[in-house]
Scaffold this motif. Sequence first.
Motif, PDB file in Angstrom:
ATOM      1  N   LEU A  36       1.033  -0.849  -0.209  1.00  0.00           N
ATOM      2  CA  LEU A  36       0.245  -0.158   0.237  1.00  0.00           C
ATOM      3  C   LEU A  36       0.880   0.958  -0.303  1.00  0.00           C
ATOM      4  CD1 LEU A  36      -2.952   1.404   0.135  1.00  0.00           C
ATOM      5  CD2 LEU A  36      -2.672   1.439   3.201  1.00  0.00           C
ATOM      6  N   ARG A  37       1.848   1.798   0.873  1.00  0.00           N
ATOM      7  CA  ARG A  37       2.715   2.209   1.177  1.00  0.00           C
ATOM      8  C   ARG A  37       3.060   2.568  -1.148  1.00  0.00           C
ATOM      9  NH1 ARG A  37       4.798   6.616   2.305  1.00  0.00           N
ATOM     10  NH2 ARG A  37       6.481   7.763   3.349  1.00  0.00           N
ATOM     11  N   ALA A  38       4.087   1.615  -1.037  1.00  0.00           N
ATOM     12  CA  ALA A  38       4.811   1.916  -2.793  1.00  0.00           C
ATOM     13  C   ALA A  38       3.624   2.240  -3.678  1.00  0.00           C
ATOM     14  CB  ALA A  38       5.122   0.252  -2.555  1.00  0.00           C
ATOM     15  N   ALA A  39       2.194   2.224  -3.601  1.00  0.00           N
ATOM     16  CA  ALA A  39       1.260   2.109  -4.264  1.00  0.00           C
ATOM     17  C   ALA A  39       1.607   3.994  -3.860  1.00  0.00           C
ATOM     18  CB  ALA A  39      -0.169   1.790  -4.035  1.00  0.00           C
ATOM     19  N   PHE A  40       0.819   4.257  -3.076  1.00  0.00           N
ATOM     20  CA  PHE A  40       1.022   5.413  -2.401  1.00  0.00           C
ATOM     21  C   PHE A  40       2.012   6.399  -3.264  1.00  0.00           C
ATOM     22  CE2 PHE A  40      -2.676   5.080   0.268  1.00  0.00           C
ATOM     23  CZ  PHE A  40      -3.118   5.914  -0.011  1.00  0.00           C
ATOM     24  N   LEU A  41       3.774   5.990  -3.033  1.00  0.00           N
ATOM     25  CA  LEU A  41       4.669   6.653  -3.763  1.00  0.00           C
ATOM     26  C   LEU A  41       4.720   6.497  -4.760  1.00  0.00           C
ATOM     27  CD1 LEU A  41       6.786   4.881  -0.850  1.00  0.00           C
ATOM     28  CD2 LEU A  41       6.689   7.316  -1.137  1.00  0.00           C
ATOM     29  N   ALA A  42       4.285   5.893  -5.887  1.00  0.00           N
ATOM     30  CA  ALA A  42       4.247   5.155  -6.985  1.00  0.00           C
ATOM     31  C   ALA A  42       3.384   6.830  -7.867  1.00  0.00           C
ATOM     32  CB  ALA A  42       3.464   3.642  -7.623  1.00  0.00           C
ATOM     33  N   GLU A  43       3.114   6.915  -6.800  1.00  0.00           N
ATOM     34  CA  GLU A  43       1.375   8.141  -7.846  1.00  0.00           C
ATOM     35  C   GLU A  43       2.601   9.468  -7.479  1.00  0.00           C
ATOM     36  OE1 GLU A  43      -1.643   8.629  -5.302  1.00  0.00           O
ATOM     37  OE2 GLU A  43      -2.967   7.436  -6.531  1.00  0.00           O
ATOM     38  N   GLU A  44       3.320  10.013  -6.461  1.00  0.00           N
ATOM     39  CA  GLU A  44       4.505  10.121  -6.304  1.00  0.00           C
ATOM     40  C   GLU A  44       5.847  10.546  -7.458  1.00  0.00           C
ATOM     41  OE1 GLU A  44       5.889  10.933  -1.785  1.00  0.00           O
ATOM     42  OE2 GLU A  44       3.928  11.262  -1.777  1.00  0.00           O
ATOM     43  N   TRP A  69       4.411  -3.190 -12.128  1.00  0.00           N
ATOM     44  CA  TRP A  69       3.268  -2.677 -12.170  1.00  0.00           C
ATOM     45  C   TRP A  69       4.441  -1.113 -11.798  1.00  0.00           C
ATOM     46  CZ3 TRP A  69       0.275  -0.133  -9.510  1.00  0.00           C
ATOM     47  CH2 TRP A  69      -0.516   1.246  -9.974  1.00  0.00           C
ATOM     48  N   LEU A  70       4.356  -0.670 -10.471  1.00  0.00           N
ATOM     49  CA  LEU A  70       4.451  -0.429  -9.600  1.00  0.00           C
ATOM     50  C   LEU A  70       5.845   0.752 -10.492  1.00  0.00           C
ATOM     51  CD1 LEU A  70       4.812  -1.380  -5.779  1.00  0.00           C
ATOM     52  CD2 LEU A  70       2.825   0.314  -7.143  1.00  0.00           C
ATOM     53  N   ARG A  71       6.918  -0.352 -10.933  1.00  0.00           N
ATOM     54  CA  ARG A  71       7.867   0.905 -11.267  1.00  0.00           C
ATOM     55  C   ARG A  71       7.487   1.737 -12.707  1.00  0.00           C
ATOM     56  NH1 ARG A  71      11.086  -3.812 -10.888  1.00  0.00           N
ATOM     57  NH2 ARG A  71      12.996  -3.777  -8.573  1.00  0.00           N
ATOM     58  N   ARG A  72       7.298   1.277 -13.628  1.00  0.00           N
ATOM     59  CA  ARG A  72       6.270   2.129 -14.655  1.00  0.00           C
ATOM     60  C   ARG A  72       4.491   2.612 -14.105  1.00  0.00           C
ATOM     61  NH1 ARG A  72       5.319  -3.994 -15.996  1.00  0.00           N
ATOM     62  NH2 ARG A  72       2.881  -3.945 -15.494  1.00  0.00           N
ATOM     63  N   ALA A  74       4.920   4.659 -11.840  1.00  0.00           N
ATOM     64  CA  ALA A  74       6.107   5.996 -11.079  1.00  0.00           C
ATOM     65  C   ALA A  74       6.594   6.218 -11.908  1.00  0.00           C
ATOM     66  CB  ALA A  74       6.623   5.337 -10.296  1.00  0.00           C
ATOM     67  N   ALA A  75       6.887   5.333 -13.231  1.00  0.00           N
ATOM     68  CA  ALA A  75       7.981   6.416 -13.965  1.00  0.00           C
ATOM     69  C   ALA A  75       7.020   6.869 -15.478  1.00  0.00           C
ATOM     70  CB  ALA A  75       8.549   4.941 -15.008  1.00  0.00           C
ATOM     71  N   ARG A  76       5.384   6.463 -15.246  1.00  0.00           N
ATOM     72  CA  ARG A  76       4.575   7.478 -16.578  1.00  0.00           C
ATOM     73  C   ARG A  76       4.508   8.699 -16.771  1.00  0.00           C
ATOM     74  NH1 ARG A  76       2.326   7.866 -12.105  1.00  0.00           N
ATOM     75  NH2 ARG A  76       0.989   8.760 -10.871  1.00  0.00           N
ATOM     76  N   GLY A  77       4.858   9.493 -15.244  1.00  0.00           N
ATOM     77  CA  GLY A  77       5.398  11.312 -15.670  1.00  0.00           C
ATOM     78  C   GLY A  77       4.578  11.891 -16.616  1.00  0.00           C
TER      79      GLY A  77
END
Length: 77
Positions: A36-44, A69-72, A74-77
């Motif tokens: 869950l923490r990773a999902a919120f961080l990926a948004e940033e 998926w989290l990596r992709r 987060a990288a979406r810019g």
Amino acid sequence: MAEALLAGPVERLRGLLDRDRLRAELSARGPENPALRAAFLAEEGPGPELDALVAELAADPYSAEYAAWLRRYAARG
């Protein structure tokens, strides 16, 4: 009945659309789950804390696809 729903559950759900409020609500229920923490961080976007959590998740075969998926995401810019 409609008024009771609008004043209670519907209003509460509407409030949870605010990401900070949703995160606070979930955190209040217990220790924050790394996924869950990773999902919120990926948004940033990318960052060292996210990288550490993604590495932790990627080490688990059941979470490896989620980590990718989290990596992709987060990288979406």
